[in-house]
Design an enzyme around this catalytic site. Structure first.
Site, PDB file in Angstrom:
ATOM      1  N   HIS A 192      11.745  -0.497   3.414  1.00  0.00           N
ATOM      2  CA  HIS A 192      11.295   0.266   2.245  1.00  0.00           C
ATOM      3  C   HIS A 192      12.323   1.350   1.922  1.00  0.00           C
ATOM      4  O   HIS A 192      12.649   2.179   2.779  1.00  0.00           O
ATOM      5  CB  HIS A 192       9.953   0.945   2.536  1.00  0.00           C
ATOM      6  CG  HIS A 192       8.873  -0.016   2.936  1.00  0.00           C
ATOM      7  ND1 HIS A 192       8.275  -0.892   2.063  1.00  0.00           N
ATOM      8  CD2 HIS A 192       8.281  -0.237   4.136  1.00  0.00           C
ATOM      9  CE1 HIS A 192       7.357  -1.609   2.694  1.00  0.00           C
ATOM     10  NE2 HIS A 192       7.349  -1.230   3.962  1.00  0.00           N
ATOM     11  N   ASN A 242       0.834  -1.216   0.000  1.00  0.00           N
ATOM     12  CA  ASN A 242       0.000   0.000   0.000  1.00  0.00           C
ATOM     13  C   ASN A 242       0.860   1.253   0.000  1.00  0.00           C
ATOM     14  O   ASN A 242       0.471   2.294  -0.534  1.00  0.00           O
ATOM     15  CB  ASN A 242      -0.910   0.000   1.236  1.00  0.00           C
ATOM     16  CG  ASN A 242      -2.011  -1.024   1.128  1.00  0.00           C
ATOM     17  OD1 ASN A 242      -2.986  -0.816   0.416  1.00  0.00           O
ATOM     18  ND2 ASN A 242      -1.857  -2.149   1.804  1.00  0.00           N
TER      19      ASN A 242
HETATM   20  N1  LIG Z   1      -0.688   2.360   4.376  1.00  0.00           N
HETATM   21  C1  LIG Z   1       0.262   1.615   4.919  1.00  0.00           C
HETATM   22  O1  LIG Z   1       1.415   2.040   5.097  1.00  0.00           O
HETATM   23  C2  LIG Z   1      -0.048   0.230   5.339  1.00  0.00           C
HETATM   24  C3  LIG Z   1      -1.277  -0.329   5.092  1.00  0.00           C
HETATM   25  N2  LIG Z   1      -1.572  -1.575   5.516  1.00  0.00           N
HETATM   26  C4  LIG Z   1      -2.895  -2.093   5.202  1.00  0.00           C
HETATM   27  O2  LIG Z   1      -3.791  -1.771   6.269  1.00  0.00           O
HETATM   28  C5  LIG Z   1      -4.842  -2.738   6.319  1.00  0.00           C
HETATM   29  C6  LIG Z   1      -4.971  -3.285   7.735  1.00  0.00           C
HETATM   30  O3  LIG Z   1      -3.772  -3.915   8.127  1.00  0.00           O
HETATM   31  P1  LIG Z   1      -3.735  -4.948   9.369  1.00  0.00           P
HETATM   32  O4  LIG Z   1      -4.439  -4.369  10.532  1.00  0.00           O
HETATM   33  O5  LIG Z   1      -2.352  -5.418   9.507  1.00  0.00           O
HETATM   34  O6  LIG Z   1      -4.625  -6.131   8.741  1.00  0.00           O
HETATM   35  P2  LIG Z   1      -5.181  -7.419   9.491  1.00  0.00           P
HETATM   36  O7  LIG Z   1      -5.335  -8.455   8.428  1.00  0.00           O
HETATM   37  O8  LIG Z   1      -4.399  -7.727  10.704  1.00  0.00           O
HETATM   38  O9  LIG Z   1      -6.641  -6.944   9.968  1.00  0.00           O
HETATM   39  C7  LIG Z   1      -7.639  -6.581   9.071  1.00  0.00           C
HETATM   40  C8  LIG Z   1      -8.982  -6.927   9.684  1.00  0.00           C
HETATM   41  O10 LIG Z   1     -10.019  -6.373   8.863  1.00  0.00           O
HETATM   42  C9  LIG Z   1     -10.943  -7.402   8.522  1.00  0.00           C
HETATM   43  N3  LIG Z   1     -11.557  -7.079   7.228  1.00  0.00           N
HETATM   44  C10 LIG Z   1     -11.079  -7.311   5.984  1.00  0.00           C
HETATM   45  N4  LIG Z   1     -11.953  -6.859   5.058  1.00  0.00           N
HETATM   46  C11 LIG Z   1     -13.002  -6.322   5.741  1.00  0.00           C
HETATM   47  C12 LIG Z   1     -14.226  -5.712   5.362  1.00  0.00           C
HETATM   48  N5  LIG Z   1     -14.558  -5.574   4.071  1.00  0.00           N
HETATM   49  N6  LIG Z   1     -15.068  -5.274   6.324  1.00  0.00           N
HETATM   50  C13 LIG Z   1     -14.765  -5.441   7.632  1.00  0.00           C
HETATM   51  N7  LIG Z   1     -13.623  -6.022   8.063  1.00  0.00           N
HETATM   52  C14 LIG Z   1     -12.755  -6.470   7.135  1.00  0.00           C
HETATM   53  C15 LIG Z   1     -10.101  -8.662   8.501  1.00  0.00           C
HETATM   54  O11 LIG Z   1     -10.896  -9.814   8.568  1.00  0.00           O
HETATM   55  P3  LIG Z   1     -10.307 -11.176   7.904  1.00  0.00           P
HETATM   56  O12 LIG Z   1      -9.070 -11.516   8.670  1.00  0.00           O
HETATM   57  O13 LIG Z   1     -11.441 -12.146   8.110  1.00  0.00           O
HETATM   58  O14 LIG Z   1     -10.032 -10.872   6.462  1.00  0.00           O
HETATM   59  C16 LIG Z   1      -9.219  -8.445   9.731  1.00  0.00           C
HETATM   60  O15 LIG Z   1      -9.915  -8.773  10.919  1.00  0.00           O
HETATM   61  C17 LIG Z   1      -4.464  -3.824   5.281  1.00  0.00           C
HETATM   62  O16 LIG Z   1      -5.149  -3.590   4.069  1.00  0.00           O
HETATM   63  C18 LIG Z   1      -2.976  -3.605   5.102  1.00  0.00           C
HETATM   64  O17 LIG Z   1      -2.508  -4.084   3.867  1.00  0.00           O
HETATM   65  C19 LIG Z   1      -0.670  -2.309   6.238  1.00  0.00           C
HETATM   66  C20 LIG Z   1       0.572  -1.809   6.488  1.00  0.00           C
HETATM   67  C21 LIG Z   1       1.015  -0.536   6.002  1.00  0.00           C
HETATM   68  O1  LIG Z   2       3.748  -2.451   6.569  1.00  0.00           O
HETATM   69  C1  LIG Z   2       4.503  -2.409   5.591  1.00  0.00           C
HETATM   70  O2  LIG Z   2       5.730  -2.604   5.659  1.00  0.00           O
HETATM   71  C2  LIG Z   2       3.973  -2.055   4.250  1.00  0.00           C
HETATM   72  C3  LIG Z   2       2.735  -2.746   3.907  1.00  0.00           C
HETATM   73  O3  LIG Z   2       2.445  -3.837   4.373  1.00  0.00           O
HETATM   74  C4  LIG Z   2       1.859  -2.081   2.944  1.00  0.00           C
HETATM   75  O4  LIG Z   2       2.210  -1.003   2.458  1.00  0.00           O
HETATM   76  O5  LIG Z   2       0.791  -2.641   2.641  1.00  0.00           O
END
Ligand SMILES: NC(=O)C1=CN([C@@H]2O[C@H](COP(=O)(O)OP(=O)(O)OC[C@H]3O[C@@H](n4cnc5c(N)ncnc54)[C@H](OP(=O)(O)O)[C@@H]3O)[C@@H](O)[C@H]2O)C=CC1
Ligand SMILES: O=C([O-])CC(=O)C(=O)O
Length: 256
Positions: free
Chosen positions: A207, A179
């Site tokens: 990164h 992301n």
């Molecule tokens: N912008 C950035 O720098 C970063 C962004 N991210 C992103 O942030 C998001 C969250 O990360 P993280 O907390 O680690 O993720 P996790 O997988 O630990 O938690 C996500 C939770 O959201 C639930 N979920 C997924 N889709 C939906 C939906 N449509 N409605 C309701 N709940 C939902 C999942 O359920 P289930 O497990 O059943 O799918 C899970 O419980 C991810 O998309 C990740 O890629 C992460 C790191 C860096």
């Molecule tokens: O947390 C990170 O290192 C980056 C990541 O997963 C994302 O950008 O989706």
């Protein structure tokens, strides 16, 4: 300010721990997840409320933080901004879909809602935004993660390039890992060049950003400890979300 959270996984858990430690200037009040049990577990830790309907979450929240998935951004966030509720998006990769992003931006603008994209698990977004006031000549991101963070195993201990291409393709192929490339692209106005490497010799999610522009040059390397709950996600992502939420109520605003 009462915050509603969509997606109760690793990022939401870190935010809850910050609230328990008295580090949050906002109130994490409402929790929603596809699995209501996940929402309940986090809400119970801080005496907040688990909610099982998006409509109710929107109605009750002053701002909604999405920490779920790109799918959640596409299916739920348009309704949030149409209701005039501000949103913080973590699954920024969803916004590499130009048509979706433009429609969402218009919906938000028509309904007086703001969309916040935290810096996330990288470094230097302030500089990238400032650099864009001049000219940006080139920008790239090299992401190096241990295989476990990429959800794979390798046969030997040699690093393996899994992807080379544009951010728009990277976020489709690695929706839970890159992301940050979308955030960098949206900040720079360029669909950035991305390389993703699985490296068995490293422990941290790393990164590296290179930027050249009329201002000069920037290189940043962020070596991230990953979340104990989700090795794909770096702890800094949740730290960044928390810092952004706290910034909303600050009188002195630091950084561009
Ligand atoms: N912008 C950035 O720098 C970063 C962004 N991210 C992103 O942030 C998001 C969250 O990360 P993280 O907390 O680690 O993720 P996790 O997988 O630990 O938690 C996500 C939770 O959201 C639930 N979920 C997924 N889709 C939906 C939906 N449509 N409605 C309701 N709940 C939902 C999942 O359920 P289930 O497990 O059943 O799918 C899970 O419980 C991810 O998309 C990740 O890629 C992460 C790191 C860096
Ligand atoms: O947390 C990170 O290192 C980056 C990541 O997963 C994302 O950008 O989706």
């Amino acid at each position: 300010m009462n915050i509603g959270i969509i997606g109760c996984g690793s990022i939401a858990k870190t935010l809850v721990n910050f609230q328990l430690e008295g580090k949050m200037d906002v109130n994490l009040a409402y929790f929603y997840d596809m699995n209501i049990e996940n929402a309940r577990q986090l809400a119970d830790k801080i005496g907040a409320k688990a909610i099982n309907s998006v409509d109710e979450l929107i109605e009750k929240s002053d701002l909604i933080l999405e920490s779920a998935s790109q799918g959640a951004v596409k299916s739920v966030i348009p309704q949030v901004v149409e209701s005039g509720v501000d949103v913080v998006i973590m699954s920024v990769g969803a916004l590499m879909d130009d048509e979706f992003r433009c429609n969402l931006e218009k919906l938000a603008s028509d309904n007086n809602a703001t969309i916040y994209l935290p810096t996330g698990a990288i470094t230097g977004i302030d500089t990238v935004k400032a650099a864009r006031m001049g000219e940006i000549y080139e920008v790239s991101l090299t992401t190096r993660k241990p295989p476990v963070s990429l959800g794979i195993t390798l046969d030997d201990d040699k690093e393996k390039v899994l992807f080379e291409g544009k951010a728009s393709e990277a976020v489709e192929k690695f929706p839970k890992n890159i992301n940050v490339s979308s955030t960098l692209s949206l900040a720079s106005g360029i669909n950035v060049d991305v390389k993703i490497i699985a490296d068995p010799k490293i422990k941290n999610n790393t990164h590296e950003i290179h930027l050249k522009g009329s201002f000069g040059e920037l290189t940043t390397i962020t070596s991230n400890v990953s979340s104990p709950e989700n090795p794909k996600t770096s702890m800094l992502a949740a730290f960044s979300a928390a810092s952004l939420l706290n910034k909303l109520s600050k009188t002195i605003q630091i950084g561009s």
